[in-house]
Scaffold this motif. Structure first.
Motif, PDB file in Angstrom:
ATOM      1  N   ARG A  48       1.082  -1.312  -0.149  1.00 31.76           N
ATOM      2  CA  ARG A  48       0.191   0.210  -0.126  1.00 31.76           C
ATOM      3  C   ARG A  48       0.587   1.281  -0.014  1.00 31.76           C
ATOM      4  O   ARG A  48       0.485   2.092  -0.603  1.00 31.76           O
ATOM      5  N   GLU A  49       1.909   1.544   0.721  1.00 37.69           N
ATOM      6  CA  GLU A  49       3.032   2.239   0.773  1.00 37.69           C
ATOM      7  C   GLU A  49       3.462   2.630  -0.745  1.00 37.69           C
ATOM      8  O   GLU A  49       3.846   3.730  -0.472  1.00 37.69           O
ATOM      9  N   ARG A  50       4.300   1.042  -1.044  1.00 35.54           N
ATOM     10  CA  ARG A  50       4.838   1.510  -2.624  1.00 35.54           C
ATOM     11  C   ARG A  50       3.613   2.390  -3.327  1.00 35.54           C
ATOM     12  O   ARG A  50       3.612   3.324  -4.066  1.00 35.54           O
ATOM     13  N   LYS A  51       2.996   2.303  -3.379  1.00 36.20           N
ATOM     14  CA  LYS A  51       2.081   2.957  -4.486  1.00 36.20           C
ATOM     15  C   LYS A  51       1.836   3.964  -4.022  1.00 36.20           C
ATOM     16  O   LYS A  51       1.817   5.069  -5.339  1.00 36.20           O
ATOM     17  N   CYS A  52       1.704   4.002  -2.896  1.00 42.12           N
ATOM     18  CA  CYS A  52       2.031   5.896  -2.735  1.00 42.12           C
ATOM     19  C   CYS A  52       3.183   6.521  -2.895  1.00 42.12           C
ATOM     20  O   CYS A  52       3.527   7.559  -2.981  1.00 42.12           O
ATOM     21  N   ILE A  53       3.852   5.920  -2.326  1.00 38.25           N
ATOM     22  CA  ILE A  53       5.046   6.428  -3.059  1.00 38.25           C
ATOM     23  C   ILE A  53       5.746   6.333  -4.641  1.00 38.25           C
ATOM     24  O   ILE A  53       5.708   7.842  -5.427  1.00 38.25           O
ATOM     25  N   GLU A  54       4.896   5.724  -5.143  1.00 39.69           N
ATOM     26  CA  GLU A  54       4.554   5.604  -6.431  1.00 39.69           C
ATOM     27  C   GLU A  54       3.783   7.416  -7.068  1.00 39.69           C
ATOM     28  O   GLU A  54       4.594   7.691  -8.159  1.00 39.69           O
ATOM     29  N   SER A  81      14.879   0.902  -5.082  1.00 40.78           N
ATOM     30  CA  SER A  81      15.398   2.269  -5.070  1.00 40.78           C
ATOM     31  C   SER A  81      15.277   3.358  -5.206  1.00 40.78           C
ATOM     32  O   SER A  81      15.779   4.321  -5.778  1.00 40.78           O
ATOM     33  N   PHE A  82      13.905   4.072  -4.316  1.00 37.83           N
ATOM     34  CA  PHE A  82      13.488   5.584  -4.038  1.00 37.83           C
ATOM     35  C   PHE A  82      14.557   6.726  -3.660  1.00 37.83           C
ATOM     36  O   PHE A  82      15.396   6.321  -2.958  1.00 37.83           O
ATOM     37  N   VAL A  83      14.447   7.627  -4.386  1.00 35.77           N
ATOM     38  CA  VAL A  83      14.708   8.321  -3.707  1.00 35.77           C
ATOM     39  C   VAL A  83      14.233   9.584  -4.166  1.00 35.77           C
ATOM     40  O   VAL A  83      13.574   9.513  -5.586  1.00 35.77           O
ATOM     41  N   TRP A  84      13.954  11.188  -3.210  1.00 28.03           N
ATOM     42  CA  TRP A  84      14.190  12.032  -4.009  1.00 28.03           C
ATOM     43  C   TRP A  84      14.333  13.045  -3.277  1.00 28.03           C
ATOM     44  O   TRP A  84      15.161  13.007  -2.493  1.00 28.03           O
ATOM     45  N   LYS A  85      13.875  14.664  -3.662  1.00 25.29           N
ATOM     46  CA  LYS A  85      14.634  15.438  -3.115  1.00 25.29           C
ATOM     47  C   LYS A  85      13.555  15.792  -2.057  1.00 25.29           C
ATOM     48  O   LYS A  85      12.238  15.561  -1.781  1.00 25.29           O
ATOM     49  N   ARG A 110      19.900   7.448   2.440  1.00 22.95           N
ATOM     50  CA  ARG A 110      20.339   7.949   1.034  1.00 22.95           C
ATOM     51  C   ARG A 110      19.497   9.005   0.469  1.00 22.95           C
ATOM     52  O   ARG A 110      19.513   9.527  -0.811  1.00 22.95           O
ATOM     53  N   GLY A 111      20.573   9.895   1.635  1.00 23.25           N
ATOM     54  CA  GLY A 111      20.012  11.553   1.510  1.00 23.25           C
ATOM     55  C   GLY A 111      18.676  12.373   1.667  1.00 23.25           C
ATOM     56  O   GLY A 111      18.215  13.303   0.683  1.00 23.25           O
ATOM     57  N   LEU A 112      18.254  11.159   2.412  1.00 20.26           N
ATOM     58  CA  LEU A 112      16.628  11.843   2.786  1.00 20.26           C
ATOM     59  C   LEU A 112      16.661  11.875   3.605  1.00 20.26           C
ATOM     60  O   LEU A 112      17.146  11.801   5.106  1.00 20.26           O
ATOM     61  N   GLU A 113      16.131  13.859   4.282  1.00 26.80           N
ATOM     62  CA  GLU A 113      15.366  14.269   5.603  1.00 26.80           C
ATOM     63  C   GLU A 113      14.086  12.877   6.203  1.00 26.80           C
ATOM     64  O   GLU A 113      13.691  12.270   5.583  1.00 26.80           O
ATOM     65  N   VAL A 114      14.581  13.000   7.585  1.00 28.61           N
ATOM     66  CA  VAL A 114      13.889  11.975   8.074  1.00 28.61           C
ATOM     67  C   VAL A 114      13.152  13.073   9.548  1.00 28.61           C
ATOM     68  O   VAL A 114      13.616  13.604   9.887  1.00 28.61           O
ATOM     69  N   TRP A 115      11.807  13.149   9.137  1.00 25.29           N
ATOM     70  CA  TRP A 115      10.589  13.617  10.001  1.00 25.29           C
ATOM     71  C   TRP A 115       9.836  12.887  10.571  1.00 25.29           C
ATOM     72  O   TRP A 115       8.961  11.805   9.838  1.00 25.29           O
ATOM     73  N   ILE A 116       9.363  13.152  12.208  1.00 30.52           N
ATOM     74  CA  ILE A 116       8.930  12.471  12.608  1.00 30.52           C
ATOM     75  C   ILE A 116       7.822  12.905  12.870  1.00 30.52           C
ATOM     76  O   ILE A 116       7.338  13.966  13.558  1.00 30.52           O
ATOM     77  N   ASP A 117       6.308  12.464  12.809  1.00 28.23           N
ATOM     78  CA  ASP A 117       4.814  12.394  13.125  1.00 28.23           C
ATOM     79  C   ASP A 117       4.761  12.510  14.440  1.00 28.23           C
ATOM     80  O   ASP A 117       5.106  11.779  14.765  1.00 28.23           O
ATOM     81  N   ASP A 118       3.504  13.860  14.760  1.00 31.99           N
ATOM     82  CA  ASP A 118       2.930  13.429  16.028  1.00 31.99           C
ATOM     83  C   ASP A 118       3.588  13.945  17.389  1.00 31.99           C
ATOM     84  O   ASP A 118       3.129  12.886  18.246  1.00 31.99           O
ATOM     85  N   LEU A 119       4.655  13.948  16.796  1.00 32.83           N
ATOM     86  CA  LEU A 119       5.485  14.651  18.402  1.00 32.83           C
ATOM     87  C   LEU A 119       4.675  14.846  19.985  1.00 32.83           C
ATOM     88  O   LEU A 119       4.337  16.073  19.492  1.00 32.83           O
ATOM     89  N   SER A 120       4.450  14.600  20.877  1.00 31.57           N
ATOM     90  CA  SER A 120       3.655  15.056  21.664  1.00 31.57           C
ATOM     91  C   SER A 120       4.926  15.759  22.654  1.00 31.57           C
ATOM     92  O   SER A 120       6.090  15.171  23.037  1.00 31.57           O
ATOM     93  N   LYS A 121       4.479  16.345  23.646  1.00 33.47           N
ATOM     94  CA  LYS A 121       5.222  17.133  25.142  1.00 33.47           C
ATOM     95  C   LYS A 121       5.642  15.242  26.257  1.00 33.47           C
ATOM     96  O   LYS A 121       6.723  15.724  25.837  1.00 33.47           O
TER      97      LYS A 121
END
Length: 187
Positions: A48-54, A81-85, A110-121
């Motif tokens: 499912r997530e692969r289709k979203c990336i595509e 082999s997925f990469v993007w800016k 791979r040159g990707l940033e990593v953002w953590i979603d929904d961080l709480s206090k």
């Protein structure tokens, strides 16, 4: 067959007024987001997530992309082999913090940033010293403004929330209000 559509939300820099990222996330048709993640195996979730990336990568833009991905799909993603800016917005990570941390070097290679979603206090103390690009928070967690250069406040829906973000020193915001304003500017 699962039908999905791609949602695209701009992330705006409040200082420059520029769109600095576009977040791409899949929205399933005929089911809730919780049902979308409720699968029988990690392989099914990855498909499912692969289709979203595509789908996200098919959209042509010069704006860096933030594409949502779960921790359970990271091993599959790293074999692809997925990469993007831009980077990944890691969703559904609770209960998998240590596993996620172990993948960070490979994602950065791979040159990707990593953002953590929904961080709480409550989770902030654990993550604040970790080597991640940044955190996505909701307006009620803007008290975390001490790391304003590493925060995106999502879900900004009112002018009051936008004013509070500016007052606290938040630089990056997204949400219905921002999306609506960006659409008006583009029109």
């Amino acid at each position: 067959m699962l039908n999905i559509h791609m949602a695209r939300e701009p992330v705006v820099d409040l200082v420059s007024g520029e769109v600095v990222y576009e977040e791409y996330l899949c929205r399933p048709e005929g089911m809730t987001v919780a049902q979308y993640f409720d699968v029988s195996s990690p392989t099914e979730l990855w498909e499912r997530e692969r289709k979203c990336i595509e789908k996200a990568l098919d959209i042509k833009t010069d704006i860096p992309k933030l594409i949502n991905l779960t921790v359970d799909s990271l091993p599959f993603f790293l074999e692809s082999s997925f990469v993007w800016k831009g980077g990944l917005e890691i969703v559904e990570w609770r209960g998998n913090r240590e596993k996620l941390i172990s993948y960070l070097p490979l994602l950065y290679q791979r040159g990707l940033e990593v953002w953590i979603d929904d961080l709480s206090k409550d989770e902030f103390d654990f993550w604040k010293e970790k080597d991640v690009s940044g955190f996505k928070i909701w307006p009620d967690n803007m008290i975390l403004g001490l790391f304003t250069n590493r925060l995106i406040v999502e879900g900004v829906e009112t002018e009051l929330q936008l004013e509070l973000a500016e007052k606290v020193g938040i630089r990056l915001v997204q949400g219905y209000l921002i999306n609506r304003k960006e659409t008006m500017i583009r029109a």
